[in-house]
Design an enzyme around this catalytic site. Structure first.
Site, PDB file in Angstrom:
ATOM      1  N   GLU A  90      45.554  39.616  30.185  1.00  0.00           N
ATOM      2  CA  GLU A  90      45.491  41.056  30.518  1.00  0.00           C
ATOM      3  C   GLU A  90      46.356  41.866  29.542  1.00  0.00           C
ATOM      4  O   GLU A  90      46.995  42.847  29.930  1.00  0.00           O
ATOM      5  CB  GLU A  90      45.956  41.343  31.962  1.00  0.00           C
ATOM      6  CG  GLU A  90      45.435  40.387  33.011  1.00  0.00           C
ATOM      7  CD  GLU A  90      44.088  40.768  33.588  1.00  0.00           C
ATOM      8  OE1 GLU A  90      43.612  41.858  33.262  1.00  0.00           O
ATOM      9  OE2 GLU A  90      43.510  39.947  34.318  1.00  0.00           O
ATOM     10  N   GLY A  91      46.406  41.440  28.294  1.00  0.00           N
ATOM     11  CA  GLY A  91      47.293  42.057  27.297  1.00  0.00           C
ATOM     12  C   GLY A  91      48.637  41.361  27.404  1.00  0.00           C
ATOM     13  O   GLY A  91      49.250  41.353  28.481  1.00  0.00           O
TER      14      GLY A  91
END
Ligand SMILES: Cc1cc2nc3c(=O)[nH]c(=O)nc-3n(C[C@H](O)[C@H](O)[C@H](O)COP(=O)(O)OP(=O)(O)OC[C@H]3O[C@@H](n4cnc5c(N)ncnc54)[C@H](O)[C@@H]3O)c2cc1C
Length: 603
Positions: free
Chosen positions: A413-414
């Site tokens: 998610e980053g």
């Protein structure tokens, strides 16, 4: 169900304004409906998922599918989707509650997240009416399993560097060619949100040099998607992770999700929401581990004494609770803001644009939830192992599995580095555009710091010192970010070390203020554990002062030197005048309550 806060702060505005404790959403303000769905999710995980976790870890994807279907039948998959598409259409606080409860099984939580967050949310936010009608009801029931394919071998953090190609055909359809990596649910999903670059036709006179228009597609497995082999992972063994292979996979024109060339809008907005929910899963995971640690610490005896009686163990339990309290406080505060903003925006329930705008507005807070939550979880799970001693290192106890399962939260998610860069980066961009009055506030602060100190305003109340400290942290954040923007200008993006320190300060500001506001609200409401709330907020603020000071010193020294640095350090000393509290005594009280309750005392 309504969770609207009385005043709606814009994203990042907490840095520049005071907030009234009564305007903030907290876990203590959950409605009976929120609690009910929380109990449903918890019972589902406890009674139906955890008992079959070993089978799931042996990669029984039929079982994973059945569990997702069961989650669908309980309404858990459809929290963010209106009833007309088969969902249950509840608020974002409910999403948070469900995510927290699902965290008790991280592997299943990942499968659930790939479906409910990464497939359903993009469809809800960007799908056409026909796409929503076609796919959402089946995703709600679990008849279709979803997955999200953004990453590739050569492009993870640099998501827009994807090389999967979509070539437009004469009939308007697209041929997809390429490979995606590490796709959750990749081994058994039926419907994929895939990002690919639409090849620009040189004959059509398109500008040269472009490697294509980044675009999202809805791709059914039946179109010809092939899965690679299961990855051998450190953790999350009960979650499928595979490559996806596309060889001339034909996707009809009506399966473009959003617009051709606007795939980045789909990718980034989905990630805003997913990061917030990942933070919620981390908060829920930390709560579960505190319960395991507290129970173990009572039963395990050494030197004829339960280890829970030792100060060193009390310190650990107390700190695990304090950090989790701060995580929960910032998560619920953010959920309340998102809900309030959605509610304040006139829209039809089937129109995802209000939610889309709200997630964009609170992108900074979502990144904070992800980074802060995942790092707190890491800390808590590490201490859970330590409290378990040798038993923490062997598979007879779940502590080691939790630790392995959670490590990836800091990567997907980053990564936490990418999200750390986003936190000050987004604020600086909004400031330059004039959307957030950060530059005038930083200038006013500079003048304040150059003038003689004025008598401090009289403040009273049980958390008056902590409120003052939070106000000082905000000024430090403004000083560091303002000076960095002034010194480096457009080249600030090259100064990643300074941005990382600024992010750490900003996260401590948001977490500390959220904890203090929640404790104040509990105190005003004379909540049953009001004194314990105050203890938790005081410990967090006291330690945050040390961290903020250390980060600010390093950031300032990397930004200026000589007399300017000396002046700035003097200003920092003037700002951070936080008298340490006896955190040992406060942590002991929190730990004793945790042990007495056999778990997280604020649940
Ligand atoms: C179990 C698992 C499940 C996953 N599920 C999915 C999924 O369902 N869908 C999907 O699309 N992807 C998924 N991923 C992929 C995941 O999103 C990526 O691994 C992640 O985005 C990081 O990309 P990377 O691995 O290529 O690391 P890299 O981008 O190569 O990063 C390596 C290191 O460099 C740092 N770095 C990179 N760029 C910068 C920069 N500009 N500045 C500073 N530091 C930088 C990173 O922070 C990191 O520390 C999954 C991964 C795993 C492990």
């Amino acid at each position: 169900m309504t969770t609207a806060a009385t005043s709606i702060l814009r994203g990042g505005e907490w840095l520049l304004q005071d907030t009234d404790a009564d305007s903030v959403f907290t876990p203590e303000r959950l409605t009976e409906e929120h609690r009910l769905i929380g109990r449903t999710a918890q019972e589902f995980v406890d009674n139906e998922v955890l008992p079959v976790l070993d089978k799931l870890e042996q990669k029984d994807w039929d079982l994973a599918r059945k569990l997702l279907q069961r989650g669908g039948s309980l309404g858990l998959l459809g929290v963010d989707v209106p009833e007309s598409y088969g969902g249950v259409g509840l608020d974002k606080v409910t999403s948070l509650v469900v995510s927290e409860k699902l965290a008790r099984s991280a592997s299943f939580g990942a499968a659930f997240g790939a479906q409910a967050n990464l497939t359903v949310v993009p469809l809800m936010l960007f799908g056409t009416e026909a796409q929503k009608q076609k796919y959402l009801p089946k995703l709600m029931s679990g008849e279709l399993i979803g997955a999200y394919g953004l990453s590739e071998t050569g492009s993870g953090s640099d998501a827009l560097g994807a090389r999967t190609k979509a070539t437009k055909q004469a009939d308007g359809s697209f041929l997809l060619n390429g490979e995606k990596m590490w796709i959750t649910n990749g081994g058994f999903a039926d419907l994929f949100v895939i990002f690919a670059k639409v090849q620009v036709d040189p004959g059509a006179g398109a500008p040269g040099g472009s490697d294509g228009q980044f675009t999202a597609f809805l791709v059914e497995r039946g179109f010809g998607v092939k899965s690679g082999k299961e990855e051998h992972k450190m953790g999350l063994h009960g979650s499928s992770t595979t490559a996806l292979i596309f060889q001339d996979v034909k996707v009809p024109a009506e399966n473009v999700l959003g617009e051709v060339g606007k795939g980045h809008k789909v990718a980034f907005n989905v990630l805003n929401f997913a990061r917030f929910k990942l933070g919620a899963m981390c908060g829920g995971g930390a709560e579960g581990a505190i319960s395991e640690a507290a129970k173990y610490a009572v039963t395990r005896r050494q030197f004829n004494t339960p280890i829970a009686s030792f100060g060193a163990i009390k310190h650990k339990l107390g700190e695990m609770v304090v950090k989790t309290y701060a995580t929960e406080s910032l998560l619920y505060r953010t959920a309340g803001l998102v809900d309030a903003r959605i509610e304040a925006t006139p829209h039809e329930p089937t129109d995802g644009s209000a939610a889309l705008n709200a997630f964009e507005e609170y992108a900074v807070e979502a990144s904070i939830a992800k980074v802060f939550g995942s790092e707190v979880l890491n800390y808590v799970l590490d201490e859970n192992i330590q409290i378990h001693g040798g038993n923490g290192f062997v598979k007879d106890y779940p502590a080691e599995r939790h630790f392995r399962d959670a490590r990836v939260n800091r990567i997907f998610e980053g990564t936490n580095e990418i999200n750390r860069l986003l936190i000050p980066g987004i604020l600086a961009r909004r400031a330059v555009k004039g959307d957030l009055p950060l530059i005038p506030a930083a200038k006013a602060l500079q003048e304040e710091l150059l003038s003689p100190p004025s008598a401090p305003a009289f403040d009273e109340g049980v958390l008056a010192e902590e409120r003052k400290a939070v106000a000082a942290f905000k000024k430090v954040a403004l000083m560091v970010l303002g000076l960095a923007m002034q010194t480096f200008g457009a080249k600030l993006t090259d100064e990643q070390e300074v941005l990382m320190h600024a992010a750490d300060i900003l996260m401590d500001v948001f977490a500390a203020e959220s904890a203090v506001l929640r404790a104040e609200a509990a105190n005003h409401a004379k909540a049953p554990k009001a004194a314990l709330h105050v203890d938790a907020a005081r410990v967090f603020v006291s330690d945050a002062a040390l961290r903020v000071d250390a980060s600010a010193r390093q950031a300032l020294a990397a930004t200026v030197d000589g007399d300017t640095l000396r002046t700035m350090l003097a200003a920092l000393r003037r700002l951070i005048k936080v008298t340490p509290v006896n955190t040992a005594a406060l942590r002991r009280r929190i730990a004793d309550e945790t042990v007495a309750r056999g778990g997280y005392p604020f649940a």
